[in-house]
Design a protein around this motif. Structure first.
Motif, short mmCIF file in Angstrom:
data_model
loop_
_atom_site.label_atom_id
_atom_site.label_comp_id
_atom_site.label_asym_id
_atom_site.label_seq_id
_atom_site.Cartn_x
_atom_site.Cartn_y
_atom_site.Cartn_z
N GLU A 52 0.50 -42.10 -8.55
CA GLU A 52 1.34 -41.70 -9.69
C GLU A 52 2.41 -40.76 -9.19
OE1 GLU A 52 -1.05 -40.03 -12.80
OE2 GLU A 52 -2.08 -41.91 -13.21
N ILE A 53 3.66 -41.16 -9.34
CA ILE A 53 4.81 -40.33 -8.94
C ILE A 53 5.52 -39.90 -10.21
CG2 ILE A 53 6.98 -40.27 -7.66
CD1 ILE A 53 5.77 -42.47 -5.84
N SER A 54 5.68 -38.56 -10.37
CA SER A 54 6.31 -38.08 -11.60
C SER A 54 7.42 -37.10 -11.28
CB SER A 54 5.27 -37.42 -12.50
OG SER A 54 4.60 -36.39 -11.82
N GLN A 61 -4.15 -34.22 -5.84
CA GLN A 61 -2.90 -33.67 -6.39
C GLN A 61 -2.12 -33.05 -5.23
OE1 GLN A 61 -1.65 -33.79 -9.67
NE2 GLN A 61 0.16 -33.04 -8.61
N ASP A 80 -9.52 -37.08 -7.85
CA ASP A 80 -8.09 -37.30 -7.72
C ASP A 80 -7.46 -36.33 -6.73
OD1 ASP A 80 -8.41 -39.24 -9.65
OD2 ASP A 80 -7.71 -37.96 -11.29
N ARG A 101 -1.59 -38.11 -6.92
CA ARG A 101 -0.41 -37.71 -7.69
C ARG A 101 0.51 -36.87 -6.82
NH1 ARG A 101 -4.76 -37.09 -11.27
NH2 ARG A 101 -4.60 -38.49 -13.05
N ASN A 107 7.95 -37.06 -2.75
CA ASN A 107 8.00 -38.44 -2.27
C ASN A 107 9.35 -38.75 -1.63
OD1 ASN A 107 6.69 -41.08 -2.06
ND2 ASN A 107 8.30 -41.73 -3.48
N SER A 160 4.96 -35.43 -6.76
CA SER A 160 6.24 -35.38 -7.46
C SER A 160 7.23 -36.34 -6.80
CB SER A 160 6.81 -33.96 -7.43
OG SER A 160 7.24 -33.64 -6.13
N ARG A 161 8.21 -36.74 -7.59
CA ARG A 161 9.28 -37.60 -7.07
C ARG A 161 10.03 -36.88 -5.95
NH1 ARG A 161 10.28 -41.98 -8.84
NH2 ARG A 161 9.51 -41.67 -10.93
#
Length: 140
Positions: A138-140, A39, A37, A4, A10, A6-7
């Motif tokens: 997962e990019i959030s 993070q 996972d 995981r 990324n 963050s946008r």
């Protein structure tokens, strides 16, 4: 197993990879393991010391790695992986990537074609299977 990030992180790494084109760029991923996972909470861009084959190889500067370790400790985090770019090449882990991989790290490979971002794939080393395995991002 999931990685995981963050946008914003990324997007920052994508810009570094595009700016470094046509050479491979590299850096250290900082964060925490949460069960199986990864993070990612920050990163440190590093110098690629490989001058002879910089278009398809990277050698992360050990001074930058030491600095990243210091940054991670200051944030009460750990080094959890490495990112690097594949200029004009798919984001597939190469035999060289596998050779230098460590089982406890996540490896993000950014595919950059002609200075444009194409793809991101995350990989972990499975020593039992002697191969790199793709990991969900997962990019959030």
């Amino acid at each position: 197993m999931v990685v995981r990030l963050s946008r914003a992180i990324n997007n920052d790494i994508i810009e570094i990879c595009k700016d470094g084109f046509p050479n491979e760029v590299c850096g250290v991923l900082i964060g925490k393991m949460e069960e199986d996972d990864f993070q990612i909470s920050s990163f440190v861009a590093c110098k690629n010391l490989n001058k002879e084959r910089s278009v398809d190889r990277y050698e992360l500067d050990p001074k930058d790695y030491i600095n990243a370790d210091r940054v991670a400790k200051e944030q009460s985090m750990d080094i959890i992986g490495i990112y690097h770019s594949h200029p004009n090449h798919p984001a597939i882990a190469s035999d060289t990537d596998k050779l230098f991989a460590q089982e406890r790290y996540i490896y993000l490979i950014y595919s950059i074609y002609d200075k444009e971002y194409k793809d991101l794939v995350a990989w972990v080393l499975s020593e039992q299977q002697d191969k790199m395995k793709e990991v969900l991002i997962e990019i959030s």
